[in-house]
Design a protein around this motif. Structure first.
Motif, short mmCIF file in Angstrom:
data_model
loop_
_atom_site.label_atom_id
_atom_site.label_comp_id
_atom_site.label_asym_id
_atom_site.label_seq_id
_atom_site.Cartn_x
_atom_site.Cartn_y
_atom_site.Cartn_z
N VAL A 132 -8.86 3.81 1.69
CA VAL A 132 -9.59 2.63 2.14
C VAL A 132 -9.69 2.54 3.66
O VAL A 132 -10.51 1.77 4.18
N ALA A 133 -8.88 3.32 4.36
CA ALA A 133 -8.92 3.28 5.83
C ALA A 133 -8.26 4.53 6.39
O ALA A 133 -7.42 5.16 5.73
N GLU A 163 -6.68 -6.84 2.95
CA GLU A 163 -8.10 -6.53 2.85
C GLU A 163 -8.48 -5.78 1.58
O GLU A 163 -9.62 -5.87 1.12
N HIS A 164 -7.52 -5.00 1.02
CA HIS A 164 -7.89 -4.11 -0.08
C HIS A 164 -6.98 -4.21 -1.30
O HIS A 164 -7.22 -3.52 -2.30
N GLY A 165 -5.93 -5.02 -1.24
CA GLY A 165 -5.05 -5.17 -2.38
C GLY A 165 -3.79 -4.33 -2.28
O GLY A 165 -3.71 -3.38 -1.50
N PRO A 213 0.79 -1.24 0.00
CA PRO A 213 0.00 0.00 0.00
C PRO A 213 0.82 1.29 0.00
O PRO A 213 2.02 1.29 0.27
N TYR A 250 -4.05 4.37 2.20
CA TYR A 250 -4.71 4.67 3.47
C TYR A 250 -4.03 5.84 4.15
O TYR A 250 -2.89 6.19 3.82
N VAL A 289 -3.82 -3.76 5.37
CA VAL A 289 -4.49 -3.05 4.28
C VAL A 289 -4.35 -3.83 2.97
O VAL A 289 -5.32 -3.97 2.20
N GLU A 290 -3.16 -4.37 2.72
CA GLU A 290 -2.97 -5.14 1.49
C GLU A 290 -3.84 -6.39 1.48
O GLU A 290 -4.45 -6.73 0.45
N ASP A 333 -18.18 6.46 4.73
CA ASP A 333 -17.85 5.03 4.61
C ASP A 333 -16.41 4.71 5.00
O ASP A 333 -16.01 3.54 5.00
N ALA A 374 -3.72 -0.33 -2.68
CA ALA A 374 -4.58 0.48 -1.80
C ALA A 374 -3.81 1.65 -1.19
O ALA A 374 -2.57 1.62 -1.04
#
Length: 236
Positions: free
Chosen positions: A50-51, A143-145, A2, A150, A140-141, A73, A148
């Motif tokens: 993403v976070a 969960e989101h690739g 990320p 953050y 993060v990787e 979100d 991503a």
């Protein structure tokens, strides 16, 4: 892996009063800091975050709040390991007073040997912050690739120590790095090495003016505080 967007909290009441806040509770953003925080959603608008991860301290949570309001979100996570350095007995003391302490010279010139009375060492501060980022990168990787992005809101010395780690710099050189209030620093992590994409970006070049040309009480207060510690004990 990320991309990490590091945000230093906005200007706080401790910054303007010349106090080393550390982990003292109840330190909030001042009026200018609140304005800096309000501008953050626009500055980061192009990024698909993403976070959001925050230090548990009030000034960091206040800095991220406008971003969270603009992105309902976006999940917020609190991470104790990116909290401010534990300055121990120095917490809450005036910076002008601390400048006469023999330890301050060590903090400035040999921070890897500095440990605050009743608090933690600067080595321990960097180690926990780096560990936290590495753990969040993996999370993060997963969960989101790997592409991503953050955001993480923390403190001046924490951000400087993370930049030093990303650049492969010894902690004793981290005083050469500057992270102003509400500045944005971006680090892209890969399997082989991190890449520093932005450093201390505020979109405002006023801080580069010669001191004698700084105009107004706010500018004078910022200059005095930054010259003393830059928001933490580990500043030039």
């Amino acid at each position: 892996m990320p991309t990490l967007i590091l945000v230093r909290h906005g200007r706080s009441t401790a910054n303007t009063s010349g106090v080393l806040a550390g982990r003292t509770p109840g330190v909030s953003l001042d009026e200018r800091g609140a304005g800096q925080a309000a501008a953050l959603p626009g500055r980061l608008a192009a990024l698909p975050l993403v976070a959001a991860v925050s230090s548990p301290l009030q000034r960091c949570r206040e800095t991220l709040q406008p971003l969270l309001d603009a992105r309902p979100d976006l999940a917020l996570h609190t991470e104790d390991r990116i909290s401010e350095c534990d300055y121990g007995d120095w917490s809450g003391r005036k910076l002008a007073e601390l400048s006469d302490e023999p330890l301050m010279k060590v903090v400035q010139q040999h921070p890897s040997a500095a440990a605050f009375p009743g608090g933690e060492s600067m080595r321990a501060m960097q180690a926990r912050a780096v560990e936290a980022v590495r753990d969040w990168n993996d999370r993060v990787e997963a969960e989101h690739g790997e592409d991503a992005t953050y955001v993480m809101c923390s403190h001046g010395d924490i951000i400087k120590s993370l930049v030093a780690d990303a650049l492969g710099m010894h902690l004793d050189l981290f005083q050469r790095i500057q992270a102003d209030p509400c500045s944005v620093t971006a680090i892209r992590y890969t399997r082989l090495r991190p890449f520093l994409l932005r450093l201390g970006d505020t979109g405002d070049f006023a801080s580069l003016m010669p001191r004698e040309q700084a105009i107004g009480a706010d500018a004078a207060a910022d200059t005095a505080t930054d010259a003393a510690v830059g928001g933490g004990a580990g500043a030039p």
